[in-house]
Design a protein around this motif. Structure first.
Motif, short mmCIF file in Angstrom:
data_model
loop_
_atom_site.label_atom_id
_atom_site.label_comp_id
_atom_site.label_asym_id
_atom_site.label_seq_id
_atom_site.Cartn_x
_atom_site.Cartn_y
_atom_site.Cartn_z
N LEU A 44 -6.13 -11.30 -9.42
CA LEU A 44 -7.02 -10.16 -9.20
C LEU A 44 -7.04 -9.77 -7.73
O LEU A 44 -6.99 -8.59 -7.38
N GLY A 45 -7.08 -10.77 -6.83
CA GLY A 45 -7.06 -10.51 -5.40
C GLY A 45 -5.77 -9.85 -4.96
O GLY A 45 -5.77 -8.93 -4.13
N VAL A 46 -4.65 -10.29 -5.53
CA VAL A 46 -3.34 -9.72 -5.19
C VAL A 46 -3.25 -8.27 -5.66
O VAL A 46 -2.80 -7.39 -4.92
N ILE A 47 -3.67 -8.01 -6.90
CA ILE A 47 -3.65 -6.65 -7.43
C ILE A 47 -4.57 -5.74 -6.61
O ILE A 47 -4.23 -4.59 -6.31
N PHE A 48 -5.73 -6.27 -6.23
CA PHE A 48 -6.66 -5.51 -5.40
C PHE A 48 -6.00 -5.13 -4.08
O PHE A 48 -6.11 -3.99 -3.61
N TYR A 49 -5.29 -6.08 -3.48
CA TYR A 49 -4.59 -5.80 -2.22
C TYR A 49 -3.56 -4.70 -2.40
O TYR A 49 -3.49 -3.75 -1.61
N PHE A 50 -2.74 -4.80 -3.44
CA PHE A 50 -1.68 -3.81 -3.66
C PHE A 50 -2.25 -2.41 -3.93
O PHE A 50 -1.64 -1.41 -3.56
N THR A 51 -3.42 -2.34 -4.56
CA THR A 51 -4.02 -1.03 -4.86
C THR A 51 -4.74 -0.42 -3.66
O THR A 51 -4.89 0.80 -3.60
N LYS A 52 -5.17 -1.26 -2.71
CA LYS A 52 -5.94 -0.76 -1.58
C LYS A 52 -5.15 -0.69 -0.27
O LYS A 52 -5.55 0.01 0.66
N SER A 53 -4.04 -1.40 -0.18
CA SER A 53 -3.27 -1.41 1.07
C SER A 53 -2.57 -0.08 1.30
O SER A 53 -1.92 0.46 0.41
N PRO A 54 -2.71 0.48 2.52
CA PRO A 54 -2.02 1.73 2.84
C PRO A 54 -0.55 1.53 3.19
O PRO A 54 0.18 2.50 3.37
#
Length: 201
Positions: free
Chosen positions: A20-30
């Motif tokens: 979940l943390g990894v997916i969150f990073y990929f969705t929020k990282s510019p």
């Protein structure tokens, strides 16, 4: 009411939190990250953090080393946590080395530290809440992402806080943990992520 509390504990089981943390990073990282790279990382992490632990759990249950996926006793926790330490090291070395995605590398360094601390406490017969360790780690990582990229993620942070509260409530009402075990779990999950934050912020 019990079915709802059990559902919360199951849906937000600790094994899904790293992914979940990894997916969150990929969705929020510019940052621009190739779709193929993201897919490869997510597939690898799904195998290592979800599928492999489930298979290992059933193996341990078959040979009588565990009774429940929630690892209700400190004795049940020792082998699964030891295996999880090995899995974390494998992820850090092979899947997310520090020369690729530095934020995720330190995210898993924090997870590794939390897992080792939880293992030590289990050996000392103290049962910190693994559910709270997991959600607190992701919550602190999300705060770090917000600071790192200068993005307003208040909505996501509020959702993570709500999930943390729901998990704590469910674990208390199911008599799975005491208040102190939940508090220790939250701190064990949060502080390692806070500790590694300066290295990638």
């Amino acid at each position: 009411m019990n079915w709802l509390l059990k559902s919360i504990s199951f849906v937000f089981h600790p094994i899904i939190m790293p992914l979940l943390g990894v997916i969150f990073y990929f969705t929020k990282s510019p940052r621009f990250i190739h779709k193929e790279v993201m897919e490869a990382k997510i597939i690898s992490l799904t195998i290592l953090t979800i599928i492999l632990p489930i298979l290992l759990y059933y193996l341990l249950k078959t040979i009588g080393k565990t009774e429940s996926i929630y690892l209700k006793t400190t004795k049940e926790r020792v082998i699964p946590l030891s295996l999880n330490v090995i899995i974390c090291v494998l992820i850090i070395i092979r899947v997310l080395p520090d020369n690729q995605i530095i934020e995720l590398y330190y995210f898993f360094i924090g997870i590794l530290i939390s897992t080792v601390v939880c293992l030590i406490l289990a050996l000392l017969k103290f049962k910190a809440s693994i559910h709270m360790i997991a959600i607190a780690g992701v919550f602190m990582f999300a705060i770090g992402i917000s600071l790192h990229f200068g993005k307003n993620l208040n909505g996501s942070l509020a959702l993570f806080a709500l999930i943390a509260g729901a998990i704590a409530t469910s674990r208390l009402h199911l008599n799975a943990h005491t208040n102190i075990e939940l508090l220790f779990g939250f701190c064990i999950g949060l502080f390692p992520q806070l500790l590694v934050l300066p290295y990638w912020l």
